[in-house]
Design an enzyme around this catalytic site. Structure first.
Site, PDB file in Angstrom:
ATOM      1  N   ARG A  76       0.939  -1.103  -0.016  1.00 30.88           N
ATOM      2  CA  ARG A  76      -0.087   0.084   0.027  1.00 30.88           C
ATOM      3  C   ARG A  76       1.040   1.218  -0.101  1.00 30.88           C
ATOM      4  NH1 ARG A  76      -2.842  -3.381   4.169  1.00 30.88           N
ATOM      5  NH2 ARG A  76      -4.722  -4.333   3.181  1.00 30.88           N
ATOM      6  N   ASP A 107     -10.674  -1.024  -3.869  1.00 28.73           N
ATOM      7  CA  ASP A 107     -10.803   0.199  -4.475  1.00 28.73           C
ATOM      8  C   ASP A 107      -9.865   1.146  -4.509  1.00 28.73           C
ATOM      9  OD1 ASP A 107     -11.551   0.038  -1.953  1.00 28.73           O
ATOM     10  OD2 ASP A 107     -13.504   0.768  -1.986  1.00 28.73           O
TER      11      ASP A 107
END
Ligand code: F6P
Length: 336
Positions: A76, A107
């Site tokens: 991430r 998403d």
């Protein structure tokens, strides 16, 4: 304008999900079969920022369809959230001559993809992105199904079945926390599949007396001496629930947080098949000159949706399944 796609990148980003490898394999093989070169980008968007890539061929994806995790690694990236980080990523795209990127993830991954594509457009560079939904949470609004959900359900069910053996023998109460981030899909499907005494999900406000105390009491009155309480992580902490059960009912529950074990393992048939179809469709979409799409499943069909519109979509939670769960718990009442 020439929209012919010559070279694409593929990456996995966010939390890994079983079936991501099957999707990578499908993207690479479909691309190469269509005369498109394929570049693997490691560690999600960070790989584009840090020029962490390698050329892929059909052999790079041999024997991975059955493997959990992702051979491309995942991350991430905080840096990618800002325009300067995305500028660095764009520089790599330009250097490599990428016409498109297939981004496999949740998403957050798609929002990043859209921001990158827009920034590319502003800089006069055409970069088409296609998203493939993959997360064990099944929490992507535009798609009924996300790669990894079925495997995670099966893994959790196997664990809970094992817990039940010991709970039954000791006549205990088990409180099991499953993942799902802010969504209750995993807890709901696992709860139905293991015949849980009670299931707590974030989509329904928790009333401790109604949802736990009363259910355990009724189960006991019906002769049950072990109880299985499934808690979605988004609905609360299993440790706290366990403590409340102890204080309110006077039984001594055992708490298990299943944690990351739910993200591992060989993908099920459903996840391999869905991932293979989505990977294929993603490349087909790029070949057709479509950009900024998300490949999704809707009412059993595979569709490709405009990414911006798809990111606005929400799906109603499957309360009908919660009702079934209520009907099948030992309360014998389903008051929804
Ligand atoms: O989104 C997948 C997921 O496993 C969630 O269910 C969970 O809340 C989260 O990721 C855990 O993230 P991390 O791997 O960063 O601890």
């Amino acid at each position: 304008m020439d929209h012919q796609v010559k070279r694409i990148g593929v990456l996995t980003s966010g939390g890994d999900a079983p079936g991501m490898n099957a999707a990578v394999r499908a993207v690479v093989r479909t691309a190469i079969g269509s005369g498109i070169e394929c570049i693997g980008i490691r560690r999600g968007w960070s790989g584009l920022i840090n020029s962490d890539f390698f050329p892929m061929d059909t052999g790079s994806v041999s024997h991975i369809i059955d493997k959990g995790g992702t051979i491309l690694y995942t991350a991430r990236s905080e840096e990618f959230l800002g325009a300067p980080g995305r500028d660095k990523a764009l520089a790599t795209c330009k250097l490599l001559g990428l016409d498109g990127i297939v981004a496999i993830g949740g998403d957050g991954t798609f929002r990043g993809a859209l921001a990158l594509s827009r920034q590319a457009q502003e800089a006069g560079h055409r970069l088409q992105v296609v998203g493939i939904p993959a997360t064990i949470d099944n929490d992507i609004g535009c798609s009924n199904y996300t790669i990894g959900f079925d495997t995670a359900c099966n893994t959790a069910i196997e664990c809970v079945d094992k817990l039940r053996d010991t709970m039954q023998s000791h006549e205990r109460c088990s409180v099991v926390e499953v993942m799902g981030r802010h969504a209750g899909y995993l807890a709901l499907y696992v709860g139905i599949s293991v015949g849980a005494t009670a299931v707590l999900i974030p989509e329904r406000e928790v009333d401790f007396d109604r949802d736990i105390v009363e259910k355990i009491r009724r189960a006991r009155l019906m002769g049950t001496t072990h109880y299985m309480v499934v808690v979605a992580e988004g609905a609360g902490s299993a440790v706290d629930i366990g403590r409340l059960i102890h204080d309110e009912i006077g039984i001594d529950p055992r708490v298990t947080v299943l944690g990351h074990i739910q993200r591992g393992g060989s993908p099920t048939a459903r996840d391999r098949e869905t991932a293979s179809r989505m990977g294929y469709e993603a490349v087909m979409s790029l070949c057709a000159g479509k950009g900024n799409r998300i490949i999704a499943t809707q009412e059993g069909r595979m569709v490709d949706l405009d990414m911006e519109e798809a990111l606005q979509m929400t799906k109603p939670f499957q309360m009908d399944r919660y009702q079934i769960l209520e009907a099948l718990t030992s309360t014998g009442r389903f008051p929804l």
